[in-house]
Enzyme design. Structure first.
Site, mmCIF file in Angstrom:
data_model
loop_
_atom_site.group_PDB
_atom_site.id
_atom_site.type_symbol
_atom_site.label_atom_id
_atom_site.label_comp_id
_atom_site.label_asym_id
_atom_site.label_seq_id
_atom_site.Cartn_x
_atom_site.Cartn_y
_atom_site.Cartn_z
ATOM 1 C CG ASP A 300 23.453 70.093 -74.719
ATOM 2 O OD1 ASP A 300 23.662 68.871 -74.177
ATOM 3 O OD2 ASP A 300 24.410 70.445 -75.361
ATOM 4 C CG HIS A 301 23.788 66.688 -69.355
ATOM 5 N ND1 HIS A 301 23.053 65.278 -69.452
ATOM 6 C CD2 HIS A 301 23.176 67.397 -67.410
ATOM 7 C CE1 HIS A 301 22.819 65.366 -69.015
ATOM 8 N NE2 HIS A 301 22.254 65.900 -68.315
ATOM 9 C CG PHE A 475 27.162 65.519 -78.679
ATOM 10 C CD1 PHE A 475 27.539 66.605 -79.201
ATOM 11 C CD2 PHE A 475 28.001 64.499 -78.371
ATOM 12 C CE1 PHE A 475 29.133 66.925 -79.268
ATOM 13 C CE2 PHE A 475 29.393 64.279 -79.078
ATOM 14 C CZ PHE A 475 29.962 65.599 -79.580
ATOM 15 C CG HIS A 476 22.841 64.315 -73.492
ATOM 16 N ND1 HIS A 476 23.743 64.259 -72.756
ATOM 17 C CD2 HIS A 476 23.584 63.113 -74.330
ATOM 18 C CE1 HIS A 476 25.045 62.500 -72.527
ATOM 19 N NE2 HIS A 476 24.940 62.725 -73.916
ATOM 20 N N PRO A 477 20.496 67.471 -76.185
ATOM 21 C CG PRO A 477 20.486 68.110 -78.144
ATOM 22 C CD PRO A 477 21.267 67.953 -77.629
#
Length: 541
Positions: A300-301, A475-477
């Protein structure tokens, strides 16, 4: 109620909606699309700033939280995922970002399949695009997915962009041409000032009128059904689905396609007996097929939010904290579909190196003309801007694991942020880069003052610890059902997104990514679905 279909798609989110349209174009294919959430008729979904009212709302969000994170000094984070028609495309930041060409060339290397190279993925990005500037060699026109420039600008963001250029970051008119090094305003997935989600783009009106297409909402998949074939192989035959309290068995003659996302897809696989044997045994689930990589490789980021007070320049903090300002905001959107209500969560972006030794741009900025203590909290009452910076290619890896044999119990999400020395160093270096940009002459007229984290923190150790205090997910899983080579023990999928060892089952969502892309992840997920649709319809390719 018919329960026999050719193809069952689980999850009507970013990938699921595109797949539903593409696969139901064949009138002989009976397609069932299942969505655990409701229809996307909640008004705030469609007003761009409405993400503020969709994230954390049980009507539109799964309401996940991470486990307490050691790298975040014991904090647990809210982990939004869309639970509504359109999935996360109905609640996300609407930023259109492919990443860098090297991301896809790396996928090709990790999977051993040149189909994932930049050269061979670019046509699949273009296929569904409707770019506001029209089509060219790198962008598509006339597709379902509308991409527009933002309908606002801010003096403080223009000044930040000029400061970034003074710090050595070139201006970029387009982040989506394979090299996103530069600074500029993000393009967004909007249409004339409204959010453009995948339900509007791909389901309506095309799919809804097709006799071979069926959509069930409020349909929660409890588990996948599998059966051992005469030759001893395992096949997915359908799923157990709870629809408005009634349990149904749905049957797939050809394929089941999991599009439940990087959290939902590994959870469903594990509950179905497909995953790490020890984990399943611990929860009393019979092992159908051992795949230790299910739920592993979570990436994630993590964004580090630096806040700077300013003087003599408008920011949303001041505008939104007065009755006149609020009225002005509402009137501008009502009359022009522009202004703050048309805003994506971040408007200005920049991609650069955290230090000169990095071989390529490895950090991304999301810059906003506002500030607050945490997402969902009130805006500060003083004028300020936020420069959030994230490590594009983290080396930390986390997990998604069920905590019980019940679908209603959320899985344990443990991203393991800042768990490697490399990630902690990039965190410290990126905060220094932020300070370098803000110190440039272009911002000097506004007297920026670092309010968070604070100039008293200077050493690597101090800055890395501060990152743990103020950082949050963007919110980038991805990566929890990753594709890979046959000799990769943690690869869940082959390079055509088929689950290894289980016939008739694919995963088509961000969980399939073997490594995270260098930017926001919605556009790459659509590309994945576009390629999968072609492979399903034309298996010989």
């Amino acid at each position: 109620m018919d329960t026999y279909f050719d193809t069952i798609i689980i999850g009507a989110g970013t990938a699921g909606c595109l797949l539903a349209k593409r696969l139901s174009e064949d009138p002989q294919r009976r397609v069932l699309l299942l969505e655990a959430g409701q229809h996307d008729n909640y008004p705030w979904i469609h007003i761009p700033v409405g993400y503020l009212y969709c994230i954390g709302n049980p009507r539109t969000d799964w309401l996940y939280r991470t486990q307490p994170e050691p790298g975040l000094n014991g904090r647990a984070l809210r982990y939004p995922r869309g639970k509504v028609l359109g999935g996360s495309s109905s609640i996300n930041g609407m930023i259109y970002m492919r990443g860098q060409a090297r991301d896809y060339d790396h996928w090709a290397k990790l999977t051993g399949d040149p189909a994932w190279s930049w050269e061979q993925t670019l046509p699949y990005f273009r296929r569904h695009e409707d770019h506001y500037l029209g089509g060219d060699a790198l962008h598509g026109a006339g597709g379902e997915w509308r991409i527009e420039k933002q309908r606002l600008r801010w003096d403080v963001l223009d000044a930040f962009a000029l400061a970034a250029q003074q710090a050595g970051i070139p201006a970029s008119p387009d982040f989506n041409r394979g090299d996103n090094h530069g600074v500029g305003y993000f393009e967004v997935t909007q249409k004339r000032g409204w959010r453009w989600n995948t339900a509007k783009a791909f389901l309506r009106p095309a799919c809804m009128g097709r006799p071979n297409f069926t959509l069930w909402t409020s349909a929660q998949v409890e588990k996948l059904n599998t059966a051992t074939q005469p030759d001893g192989s395992l096949r997915c035959t359908g799923a157990q689905v709870r629809v408005d309290g009634q349990m149904l068995t749905v049957h797939a003659a050809q394929e089941v396609i999991l599009c439940a996302g990087s959290i939902g897809s590994p959870q469903i696989l594990q509950l179905s007996g497909i995953g790490p044997g020890a984990l399943l045994q611990r929860h009393g689930i019979a092992l159908a097929h051992e795949l230790p990589g299910v739920g592993a490789n979570l990436q994630d980021h993590l964004q580090i939010r630096a806040v700077f007070k300013v003087q003599g320049v408008p920011t949303l903090n001041v505008l939104a904290n007065s009755l006149w300002g609020k009225a002005r905001i509402g009137l501008e959107y009502a009359l022009r579909r522009s202004g703050p209500m048309s805003m994506a969560p971040s408007q200005l972006g920049a991609f650069t190196r955290s230090d000169p030794a990095q071989p390529y741009p490895n950090i991304q900025y999301h810059v906003q003309p506002l500030s607050l203590d945490a997402f969902g909290e009130p805006l500060h009452r003083f004028p300020a801007f936020t420069a959030s910076v994230c490590n594009l290619n983290p080396t930390s890896r986390g997990t998604v694991q069920i905590q019980s044999p019940r679908m209603d119990d959320p899985p344990a999400i443990a991203p393991q942020y800042l768990s490697t020395p490399e990630d902690r160093q990039v965190a410290a270096d990126s905060l220094r880069m932020t300070r370098r940009i803000v110190a440039q002459p272009a911002l000097a007229p506004y007297r920026p003052e670092e309010w968070k984290p604070g100039v008293q923190y200077q050493s690597d150790a101090e800055l890395a610890a501060l990152a743990g205090d103020i950082a949050t997910t963007i919110f980038h899983p991805v990566g929890t059902t990753r594709m890979g080579r046959a000799d990769d023990p943690l690869a869940v999928l082959d390079s055509r997104l088929r689950v290894r060892g289980v016939a008739g089952l694919r995963v088509v969502d961000a969980g399939a990514m073997p490594s995270i892309t260098s930017g926001n992840t919605n556009a790459p997920t659509l590309m994945l679905a576009e390629k999968a649709a072609e492979w399903i319809r034309q298996p010989e390719l």
